[in-house]
Design an enzyme around this catalytic site. Sequence first.
Site, PDB file in Angstrom:
ATOM      1  N   LYS A   1       8.195  15.214   4.496  1.00 32.72           N
ATOM      2  CA  LYS A   1       6.586  15.493   3.642  1.00 32.72           C
ATOM      3  C   LYS A   1       5.917  14.204   3.963  1.00 32.72           C
ATOM      4  O   LYS A   1       4.693  14.527   4.111  1.00 32.72           O
ATOM      5  CB  LYS A   1       6.889  15.661   2.119  1.00 32.72           C
ATOM      6  CG  LYS A   1       7.650  16.745   1.624  1.00 32.72           C
ATOM      7  CD  LYS A   1       7.399  17.049  -0.051  1.00 32.72           C
ATOM      8  CE  LYS A   1       8.149  18.394  -0.361  1.00 32.72           C
ATOM      9  NZ  LYS A   1       7.926  18.817  -1.521  1.00 32.72           N
TER      10      LYS A   1
ATOM     11  N   LYS B   1      12.932  27.749   7.556  1.00 35.41           N
ATOM     12  CA  LYS B   1      12.908  28.265   6.216  1.00 35.41           C
ATOM     13  C   LYS B   1      11.719  28.875   5.927  1.00 35.41           C
ATOM     14  O   LYS B   1      10.514  28.095   6.311  1.00 35.41           O
ATOM     15  CB  LYS B   1      13.434  27.288   5.452  1.00 35.41           C
ATOM     16  CG  LYS B   1      12.397  26.411   4.715  1.00 35.41           C
ATOM     17  CD  LYS B   1      12.965  25.464   3.457  1.00 35.41           C
ATOM     18  CE  LYS B   1      11.757  24.555   3.181  1.00 35.41           C
ATOM     19  NZ  LYS B   1      12.051  23.659   2.247  1.00 35.41           N
TER      20      LYS B   1
ATOM     21  N   LYS C   1       5.950  27.258   1.624  1.00 30.50           N
ATOM     22  CA  LYS C   1       4.342  27.360   1.352  1.00 30.50           C
ATOM     23  C   LYS C   1       3.825  26.577   2.436  1.00 30.50           C
ATOM     24  O   LYS C   1       2.507  26.811   2.796  1.00 30.50           O
ATOM     25  CB  LYS C   1       4.335  26.852  -0.050  1.00 30.50           C
ATOM     26  CG  LYS C   1       2.866  26.935  -0.707  1.00 30.50           C
ATOM     27  CD  LYS C   1       3.032  28.123  -1.374  1.00 30.50           C
ATOM     28  CE  LYS C   1       1.836  28.687  -1.677  1.00 30.50           C
ATOM     29  NZ  LYS C   1       1.573  29.794  -2.239  1.00 30.50           N
TER      30      LYS C   1
HETATM   31  P1  ADP Z   1       8.257  24.635  -1.724  1.00 30.31           P
HETATM   32  O1  ADP Z   1       9.805  24.357  -1.134  1.00 30.31           O
HETATM   33  O2  ADP Z   1       7.933  26.041  -1.328  1.00 30.31           O
HETATM   34  O3  ADP Z   1       7.519  23.615  -1.562  1.00 30.31           O
HETATM   35  P2  ADP Z   1       9.502  24.200  -4.444  1.00 30.31           P
HETATM   36  O4  ADP Z   1       9.764  22.770  -3.711  1.00 30.31           O
HETATM   37  O5  ADP Z   1       8.518  24.092  -5.649  1.00 30.31           O
HETATM   38  O6  ADP Z   1       8.639  24.933  -3.388  1.00 30.31           O
HETATM   39  O7  ADP Z   1      10.809  24.968  -4.446  1.00 30.31           O
HETATM   40  C1  ADP Z   1      11.048  25.563  -5.587  1.00 30.31           C
HETATM   41  C2  ADP Z   1      12.609  26.119  -5.492  1.00 30.31           C
HETATM   42  O8  ADP Z   1      12.326  27.030  -4.464  1.00 30.31           O
HETATM   43  C3  ADP Z   1      13.623  25.355  -5.042  1.00 30.31           C
HETATM   44  O9  ADP Z   1      14.710  25.202  -5.818  1.00 30.31           O
HETATM   45  C4  ADP Z   1      13.644  25.135  -3.556  1.00 30.31           C
HETATM   46  O10 ADP Z   1      15.069  24.844  -3.329  1.00 30.31           O
HETATM   47  C5  ADP Z   1      13.546  26.843  -3.499  1.00 30.31           C
HETATM   48  N1  ADP Z   1      13.108  27.362  -2.182  1.00 30.31           N
HETATM   49  C6  ADP Z   1      11.899  26.883  -1.557  1.00 30.31           C
HETATM   50  N2  ADP Z   1      11.875  27.396  -0.268  1.00 30.31           N
HETATM   51  C7  ADP Z   1      13.272  28.305  -0.368  1.00 30.31           C
HETATM   52  C8  ADP Z   1      13.682  29.091   0.777  1.00 30.31           C
HETATM   53  N3  ADP Z   1      12.825  29.250   1.914  1.00 30.31           N
HETATM   54  N4  ADP Z   1      14.807  29.597   0.483  1.00 30.31           N
HETATM   55  C9  ADP Z   1      15.459  29.484  -0.761  1.00 30.31           C
HETATM   56  N5  ADP Z   1      14.931  28.708  -1.449  1.00 30.31           N
HETATM   57  C10 ADP Z   1      13.900  27.914  -1.528  1.00 30.31           C
HETATM   58 NA    NA Z   2      11.424  22.795  -1.912  1.00 32.15          NA
END
Ligand code: ADP
Ligand code: NA
Length: 330
Positions: free
Chosen positions: A114, A197, A200
Site C-alpha cells: 500500500k 488477486k 479494488k
Molecule cells: P480490499 O482488499 O479490496 O481493499 P478489504 O481490505 O476491506 O478490501 O478486504 C475485506 C475482506 O475481503 C478482507 O477479509 C480481505 O481479506 C477479503 N478479500 C479482499 N480481496 C479478496 C480476494 N480477491 N479474495 C478473497 N478475499 C478477499
Molecule cells: Na484486503
Amino acid sequence: SDRPRALSGIQPTAGSFHLGNYLGAVRQYVALQETHDAFYMVVDLHAITVPQDPAELRANTRLAAAQLLAAGLDPRRCTLFIQSHVPEHAQLAWVMNCITGFGEASRMTQFKDKSAKQGADRATVGLFTYPILQVADILLYQANAVPVGEDQRQHVELTRDLAERFNSRFGQTFTVPAPYILKEVGKIYDLQDPAAKMSKSASTPKGLINLLDEPKATAKKIKSAVTDTGTEIRFDPETKPGVSNLLTIYSTLTDTTVAQLEDKYTGKGYGALKTDLADAMVEFVTPFRSRTREYLDDPETLDSILAEGAEKARAVAAETLAQTYDRVGF
Ligand code: ADP
Ligand code: NA
C-alpha cells in the site's frame, strides 16, 4: 453466550464490495452468525490511513453497512457496528503499538504494497501502524475466529504474537485468535489476470466484479473472462488458472462441488460454463442490489441497527480495555 467469538471488519471503500470481498470474507461472516457470538464492523478508522473526502467516507460507511445487511447479516444474530463509534479501538491500539517492534511492523507486506502505491513520501504513519489497529480490533472482543481472506493472514499472525506477548508480560488478558480462511475461496482472482488477486485498487474494471454494478455489465465481464488454452473444463490452478477461478466462483455461489461441475461440463466448452456462471451471478446480485438500496432508503432503520450494534460492542470492548489498562499500570 458460551459460543466462541468471531470478529471481522471491512473497509468502507467507494462504490461497492467486490466479489473477492464477498466470497473470501463476507459469506463467512454470514455463516458464522449461526455458530459464533459474532461481531462485524465497518472499519472507518482504517479508511483514513489514505487520503479521504469526509462526505464520501460518511456515505461509503453507510453503504458498506447496508451491503453487509443485504448479504445476510442479521442484527438479531450478530453485532454489526461502525468502528469509530467504539472509541476503545483507538485506545487499545495505542497500548498495542507500544509492545510492537518497529522491525516487526515493517515486515507487514500489506504496508509495503500500500505504501508503494502511495509513494514513500506520501504514506502516513497511520498506514504503517494500521495492522496494529487491526490487532486491537480483534483482541478487544476476545475473538477466537477471524474470518478474512488470505491477504489478511499475516495480520492475524501478528495479532497472535502480540496477544501472547502481552499475556506473558502482564498476565492472561487476551484470547489468542485464529484466522478463519477457507482454502477454496481465500483468494479470488482477477478475471482478466488470474495470476493476481481481485482487488479494488489493483484490478482493471474488466477484471473486477463489483456487486452493485449493473447485472448486465457483470454478466458481460464473466463472459469475457480470460480462460486458458485448451477446451477442457478441469480444476487445475497451475495450468488452468482462469477456468479454475471461474469454477471456484460458480461452485461457491451455487453450493455445488467443483467435482460435480467438472462432471456437468464434460464435453462442453468454456462458453457454456461462462453463460451459466453469468446467469448465476445475475441471480445473486439482483436481489443483493435491491436489498442494499432498501437499507439506504430507510436511514432510520439503518441508524438504529448501527446504534444498537455500537452499544453491544462497547460493552464488551470497554471491559477488555479496562482490564488492559489495569494490567499496564493505568
Ligand atoms: P480490499 O482488499 O479490496 O481493499 P478489504 O481490505 O476491506 O478490501 O478486504 C475485506 C475482506 O475481503 C478482507 O477479509 C480481505 O481479506 C477479503 N478479500 C479482499 N480481496 C479478496 C480476494 N480477491 N479474495 C478473497 N478475499 C478477499
Ligand atoms: Na484486503
